[in-house]
Write an enzyme that holds these catalytic residues in place. Sequence first.
Site, PDB file in Angstrom:
ATOM      1  N   ASP A 168      48.102 -13.633 -92.635  1.00  0.00           N
ATOM      2  CA  ASP A 168      46.669 -13.500 -92.382  1.00  0.00           C
ATOM      3  C   ASP A 168      46.352 -12.820 -91.060  1.00  0.00           C
ATOM      4  OD1 ASP A 168      45.664 -14.831 -94.718  1.00  0.00           O
ATOM      5  OD2 ASP A 168      46.491 -16.658 -93.892  1.00  0.00           O
ATOM      6  N   HIS A 209      53.377 -21.227 -89.535  1.00  0.00           N
ATOM      7  CA  HIS A 209      53.549 -21.354 -90.981  1.00  0.00           C
ATOM      8  C   HIS A 209      54.338 -22.606 -91.296  1.00  0.00           C
ATOM      9  CE1 HIS A 209      54.421 -20.206 -95.144  1.00  0.00           C
ATOM     10  NE2 HIS A 209      53.379 -19.420 -95.005  1.00  0.00           N
TER      11      HIS A 209
HETATM   12  C1  LIG Z   1      49.971 -23.007 -91.204  1.00  0.00           C
HETATM   13  C2  LIG Z   1      49.946 -24.322 -90.442  1.00  0.00           C
HETATM   14  C3  LIG Z   1      48.908 -25.250 -91.077  1.00  0.00           C
HETATM   15  C4  LIG Z   1      51.310 -24.980 -90.514  1.00  0.00           C
HETATM   16  O1  LIG Z   1      51.172 -26.202 -89.880  1.00  0.00           O
HETATM   17  P1  LIG Z   1      52.419 -27.143 -89.572  1.00  0.00           P
HETATM   18  O2  LIG Z   1      53.288 -27.188 -90.770  1.00  0.00           O
HETATM   19  O3  LIG Z   1      51.893 -28.417 -89.035  1.00  0.00           O
HETATM   20  O4  LIG Z   1      53.157 -26.322 -88.431  1.00  0.00           O
HETATM   21  P2  LIG Z   1      54.383 -26.779 -87.532  1.00  0.00           P
HETATM   22  O5  LIG Z   1      54.881 -28.124 -87.945  1.00  0.00           O
HETATM   23  O6  LIG Z   1      55.328 -25.633 -87.512  1.00  0.00           O
HETATM   24  O7  LIG Z   1      53.719 -26.892 -86.095  1.00  0.00           O
HETATM   25  C5  LIG Z   1      54.550 -27.049 -84.966  1.00  0.00           C
HETATM   26  C6  LIG Z   1      53.682 -27.220 -83.742  1.00  0.00           C
HETATM   27  O8  LIG Z   1      52.969 -26.018 -83.502  1.00  0.00           O
HETATM   28  C7  LIG Z   1      51.576 -26.258 -83.483  1.00  0.00           C
HETATM   29  N1  LIG Z   1      50.928 -25.163 -84.176  1.00  0.00           N
HETATM   30  C8  LIG Z   1      51.211 -24.713 -85.430  1.00  0.00           C
HETATM   31  N2  LIG Z   1      50.410 -23.688 -85.716  1.00  0.00           N
HETATM   32  C9  LIG Z   1      49.631 -23.496 -84.636  1.00  0.00           C
HETATM   33  C10 LIG Z   1      48.602 -22.585 -84.353  1.00  0.00           C
HETATM   34  N3  LIG Z   1      48.221 -21.678 -85.262  1.00  0.00           N
HETATM   35  N4  LIG Z   1      48.002 -22.633 -83.161  1.00  0.00           N
HETATM   36  C11 LIG Z   1      48.361 -23.553 -82.257  1.00  0.00           C
HETATM   37  N5  LIG Z   1      49.338 -24.456 -82.451  1.00  0.00           N
HETATM   38  C12 LIG Z   1      49.954 -24.423 -83.643  1.00  0.00           C
HETATM   39  C13 LIG Z   1      51.404 -27.563 -84.239  1.00  0.00           C
HETATM   40  O9  LIG Z   1      50.198 -28.200 -83.865  1.00  0.00           O
HETATM   41  C14 LIG Z   1      52.621 -28.302 -83.820  1.00  0.00           C
HETATM   42  O10 LIG Z   1      52.409 -28.736 -82.503  1.00  0.00           O
HETATM   43  P3  LIG Z   1      52.933 -30.187 -82.028  1.00  0.00           P
HETATM   44  O11 LIG Z   1      54.410 -30.152 -82.277  1.00  0.00           O
HETATM   45  O12 LIG Z   1      52.523 -30.251 -80.610  1.00  0.00           O
HETATM   46  O13 LIG Z   1      52.224 -31.158 -82.920  1.00  0.00           O
HETATM   47  C15 LIG Z   1      49.607 -24.090 -88.961  1.00  0.00           C
HETATM   48  O14 LIG Z   1      50.559 -23.240 -88.398  1.00  0.00           O
HETATM   49  C16 LIG Z   1      48.216 -23.522 -88.763  1.00  0.00           C
HETATM   50  O15 LIG Z   1      47.236 -24.262 -88.783  1.00  0.00           O
HETATM   51  N6  LIG Z   1      48.102 -22.178 -88.541  1.00  0.00           N
HETATM   52  C17 LIG Z   1      46.806 -21.555 -88.387  1.00  0.00           C
HETATM   53  C18 LIG Z   1      46.133 -21.344 -89.730  1.00  0.00           C
HETATM   54  C19 LIG Z   1      46.795 -20.231 -90.497  1.00  0.00           C
HETATM   55  O16 LIG Z   1      47.023 -19.139 -89.974  1.00  0.00           O
HETATM   56  N7  LIG Z   1      47.032 -20.492 -91.777  1.00  0.00           N
HETATM   57  C20 LIG Z   1      47.586 -19.496 -92.689  1.00  0.00           C
HETATM   58  C21 LIG Z   1      48.979 -19.831 -93.058  1.00  0.00           C
HETATM   59  S1  LIG Z   1      49.678 -18.509 -94.016  1.00  0.00           S
END
Ligand SMILES: CC(C)(COP(=O)(O)OP(=O)(O)OC[C@H]1O[C@@H](n2cnc3c(N)ncnc32)[C@H](O)[C@@H]1OP(=O)(O)O)[C@@H](O)C(=O)NCCC(=O)NCCS
Length: 374
Positions: free
Chosen positions: A310, A259
């Site tokens: 989700d 998130h």
């Molecule tokens: C929600 C989301 C877009 C947030 O993205 P974000 O703000 O970039 O997240 P963060 O900065 O906390 O990510 C930290 C690290 O974890 C990774 N990461 C975050 N969510 C991840 C996931 N669902 N699966 C795998 N890796 C993930 C990122 O790629 C990042 O890796 P890095 O440091 O090697 O680049 C992301 O977590 C995501 O795509 N989740 C899946 C989709 C989802 O469930 N969306 C609903 C949200 S309510």
Amino acid sequence: MAVVSKGLEGIVAAETRLGEVRGQEGVLFYCGYDINELAGKVSYEEVVHLLFYQRLPNRAELDKLTTALRAEREIPQGVIDYLQSAPKSARPIDVMRTAVSMLGCYDTMRHDLDMSHEQATAIKLVAQIGVIAAYFHRARNGQSLPPVRKDISEAAHFLYLMTGEVPTKEAEQTLDVAYVLHAEHGFNASTFTARVVASTLSDMHSAISAAIGALKGPLHGGANEGVIHMLEEIGSPDKVDAWVEDALAQKKKIMGIGHRVYKVLDPRAPHLRDMAVKLTEQLGEPKWIQMSERIATIMRERKSLNANVDFYSATVYYSLGIPTDLFTPIFAIARMSGWTAHVLEQWSENRLFRPMSEYVGRPYGQKVVPIDER
Ligand SMILES: CC(C)(COP(=O)(O)OP(=O)(O)OC[C@H]1O[C@@H](n2cnc3c(N)ncnc32)[C@H](O)[C@@H]1OP(=O)(O)O)[C@@H](O)C(=O)NCCC(=O)NCCS
């Protein structure tokens, strides 16, 4: 020099009285109420009142709002015709976005209300969005469209229209709690989209159609559909570890995990998890929750990432017999109250959203070369 914040991360873009997301603590408030205080104690209709008027209703106020919502359930024949003629293969969320936009063409000004035209439009949208999703689902299956009813709750009415049968009390309550948990979430991408559109003094339907477009993306509300596709692809609990390792090696995003704001557990997830555990047990299909639990554990251990709203809502909807491509529309049905409340709030203290960008393109001073010499 201006600071660039990609994705507006950490930027406070406006004040709101509606929702507060405390990411470091894993706490969510609606108008001062902790989500843990609301979930299971108040109905979705009470939350709609809370978001529209910033206080929980007394019995008379709730009756008034409920009556107003139920009175607005019927949708214009032109929109019904569209739902029946839209391609059966269309994604329900796309049909919903289009139908909301069409509703705007039927939004005539009324003068017989003790509320503003904008408030009345918000109530209408909350009342009609579920009808749109259920009607399209039936139409694409070649089923008749039952007339709307005015004697059951928002959650029960959606399930009734979808299946043609009044749902069990348990199914109604499950969906009602899911609606409560999804109603509001601060400046998430779709709500912010709605507020940006509203800030130009465009209309409610334009703001909400845009919000639905933002919600459908897999990084936002589309993730709940992605979760079921992932579980189906994995197939069984013994295949989870290898599947997740492979996905991580390929730098794929695991749907329903992580998130932007919550750095600890999303406070909505445990409620949905409990419901998912109960429902899958009753269905005799515990493998869905077993797979989910294993994925969540691996992601916590390997990436320090937690399940979000989700992750378990997908299993809850699946267990209620709801088709996968209606999961994101259900998110939209619940979030309609939050979106419209935000649009009303935006208009009550409007300032046009107009951020800046940092130019990083070709050097300044380019000269135009005649087209035949380029
Ligand atoms: C929600 C989301 C877009 C947030 O993205 P974000 O703000 O970039 O997240 P963060 O900065 O906390 O990510 C930290 C690290 O974890 C990774 N990461 C975050 N969510 C991840 C996931 N669902 N699966 C795998 N890796 C993930 C990122 O790629 C990042 O890796 P890095 O440091 O090697 O680049 C992301 O977590 C995501 O795509 N989740 C899946 C989709 C989802 O469930 N969306 C609903 C949200 S309510």
